[in-house]
Design a protein around this motif. Structure first.
Motif, mmCIF file in Angstrom:
data_model
loop_
_atom_site.group_PDB
_atom_site.id
_atom_site.type_symbol
_atom_site.label_atom_id
_atom_site.label_comp_id
_atom_site.label_asym_id
_atom_site.label_seq_id
_atom_site.Cartn_x
_atom_site.Cartn_y
_atom_site.Cartn_z
ATOM 1 N N VAL A 1 -8.137 5.130 5.120
ATOM 2 C CA VAL A 1 -7.303 4.311 4.718
ATOM 3 C C VAL A 1 -7.616 2.840 6.532
ATOM 4 C CG1 VAL A 1 -5.046 2.666 4.552
ATOM 5 C CG2 VAL A 1 -5.400 5.220 3.495
ATOM 6 N N LEU A 2 -7.638 3.309 7.528
ATOM 7 C CA LEU A 2 -8.050 2.789 8.527
ATOM 8 C C LEU A 2 -8.828 2.152 8.448
ATOM 9 C CD1 LEU A 2 -5.773 5.319 11.579
ATOM 10 C CD2 LEU A 2 -4.708 2.627 10.281
ATOM 11 N N LEU B 1 -2.050 0.117 2.771
ATOM 12 C CA LEU B 1 -1.369 -0.172 3.460
ATOM 13 C C LEU B 1 -0.423 0.314 3.940
ATOM 14 C CD1 LEU B 1 -2.505 -3.789 3.674
ATOM 15 C CD2 LEU B 1 -3.787 -2.477 4.984
ATOM 16 N N LEU B 2 1.328 0.155 3.878
ATOM 17 C CA LEU B 2 2.616 0.862 3.343
ATOM 18 C C LEU B 2 2.680 1.875 3.834
ATOM 19 C CD1 LEU B 2 5.907 -0.698 3.451
ATOM 20 C CD2 LEU B 2 6.100 0.443 1.149
ATOM 21 N N ALA B 3 1.919 2.920 3.127
ATOM 22 C CA ALA B 3 1.774 4.285 3.788
ATOM 23 C C ALA B 3 1.294 4.557 5.659
ATOM 24 C CB ALA B 3 0.776 4.701 2.896
ATOM 25 N N ILE B 4 0.450 4.145 6.102
ATOM 26 C CA ILE B 4 0.295 3.900 7.149
ATOM 27 C C ILE B 4 1.074 4.313 8.289
ATOM 28 C CG2 ILE B 4 -1.279 3.121 9.203
ATOM 29 C CD1 ILE B 4 -2.883 1.445 7.669
ATOM 30 N N PRO B 5 1.907 3.731 8.372
ATOM 31 C CA PRO B 5 3.589 4.370 9.570
ATOM 32 C C PRO B 5 4.095 4.797 9.358
ATOM 33 C CG PRO B 5 3.604 1.974 8.419
ATOM 34 C CD PRO B 5 2.343 1.868 8.030
ATOM 35 N N ALA B 6 3.978 4.879 7.914
ATOM 36 C CA ALA B 6 4.752 6.300 6.926
ATOM 37 C C ALA B 6 4.609 7.727 7.581
ATOM 38 C CB ALA B 6 5.688 6.227 5.983
ATOM 39 N N VAL C 1 -12.176 8.488 -2.418
ATOM 40 C CA VAL C 1 -11.683 8.372 -2.987
ATOM 41 C C VAL C 1 -10.901 7.253 -2.975
ATOM 42 C CG1 VAL C 1 -9.218 8.901 -3.886
ATOM 43 C CG2 VAL C 1 -10.833 11.032 -4.266
ATOM 44 N N ILE C 2 -10.528 6.424 -2.148
ATOM 45 C CA ILE C 2 -9.683 5.406 -2.227
ATOM 46 C C ILE C 2 -11.289 4.289 -2.246
ATOM 47 C CG2 ILE C 2 -9.693 3.109 -0.430
ATOM 48 C CD1 ILE C 2 -8.931 5.971 1.666
#
Length: 291
Positions: free
Chosen positions: A55-56, A204-209, A246-247
């Protein structure tokens, strides 16, 4: 864990993390159907570091702008009105629910939540919810042909209230079978957001979690010494490579296609799993790790 198991589980993690089918459920089911030991919450969290690295890299330009604008907004009040600066704050706000619930429910996540009966139920229930959200979005998109089309929201319309609702949806994914992307994207569709906007904020929301969860489990694993480091690292690399592919595919898919194939798959898989457990073919605690 053998190297072959780590290869398969890494592929499963990467291929399912960003699709609305629940990666945690598929890791659990892969182990159960293969007769392997449950890889466990620690393995899942650590390999998710690989998928979040994807994702990053994929969203590196967006993330670079957001981090830069958010950092400058800490010292320059005029920057706080910029969209990218707001996004930085909204990602933080949206991460609060899963952070609080993840710590509070840690024992349940690693124990009762891994019951296959619960996983199967969530596959079906959330699958139906995703289907309803998809139909609502399709109805709005089809209304564009009329004189007064209903415009769906973009991330420019995102505020604190919606950010928290997105965050609560993401927190539901602490239960295997829910799906992080499925819960947050369907939540966004119910709130009137475009598919691409809901998916982008979801990732984006998944990154820190996910990174926080992975690093937390990594710390515990290093102290407890209960993780097979070689196979786990290998699975993480495999998850990164397959996750990136997949992304790229999924972001193109959602711009023109319906989520219904995923809905049918989830419901069918959940019903099959319920039947297997009911008939005694599969134990609800099959392949559970002792630790």
């Amino acid at each position: 864990m053998s190297w072959f198991e780590s290869l398969i589980l890494g592929l499963v993690q990467g291929l399912t993390e960003f699709l609305p089918v629940s990666s945690s459920a598929h890791l659990r089911l892969t182990a159960a159907f293969s007769g392997w030991e449950d890889p466990g919450a620690a393995f899942t969290a650590i390999t998710q570091i690989g998928t979040e690295a994807a994702v990053l890299i994929y969203f590196r330009k967006d993330i670079g702008r957001i981090v830069s604008a958010w950092s400058r907004s800490l010292f320059d009040k005029s920057m706080r009105k910029e969209h990218d600066a707001k996004m930085g704050w909204l990602v933080i706000v949206g991460s609060i629910p899963i952070g609080v619930l993840g710590v509070t429910l840690k024992d349940q996540i690693e124990g009762p939540f891994r019951d296959l009966r619960l996983t199967a139920t969530m596959l079906v229930v959330v699958g139906v919810i995703i289907g309803i959200a998809d139909r609502l979005a399709a109805r709005d998109e089809n209304s564009r042909r009329h004189r007064a089309p209903k415009q769906r929201k973009t991330l420019d319309n995102l505020g604190v209230k919606d950010g928290l609702i997105f965050g609560l949806c993401q927190a539901c994914a602490l239960i295997p079978g829910v799906s992080r992307s499925g819960a947050t994207i369907s939540g966004g569709l119910f709130m009137g957001y475009k598919r691409e906007a809901a998916a982008r904020y979801s990732f984006l929301l998944a990154i820190p979690a996910v990174l926080a969860s992975g690093l937390f489990e990594l710390k515990d694993a290093m102290e407890g010494g209960h993780v097979a480091w070689g196979p786990t690292a290998f699975a993480t690399v495999i998850a990164f490579a397959s996750g990136y592919a997949v992304i790229a595919w999924f972001m193109k898919f959602i711009s023109t296609k319906s989520f219904m194939p995923f809905v049918y798959y989830r419901v069918a898989l959940g019903l099959i799993l319920i039947a297997l457990v009911a008939m005694g073919v599969l134990s609800p605690h099959a392949a559970e790790s002792a630790g």
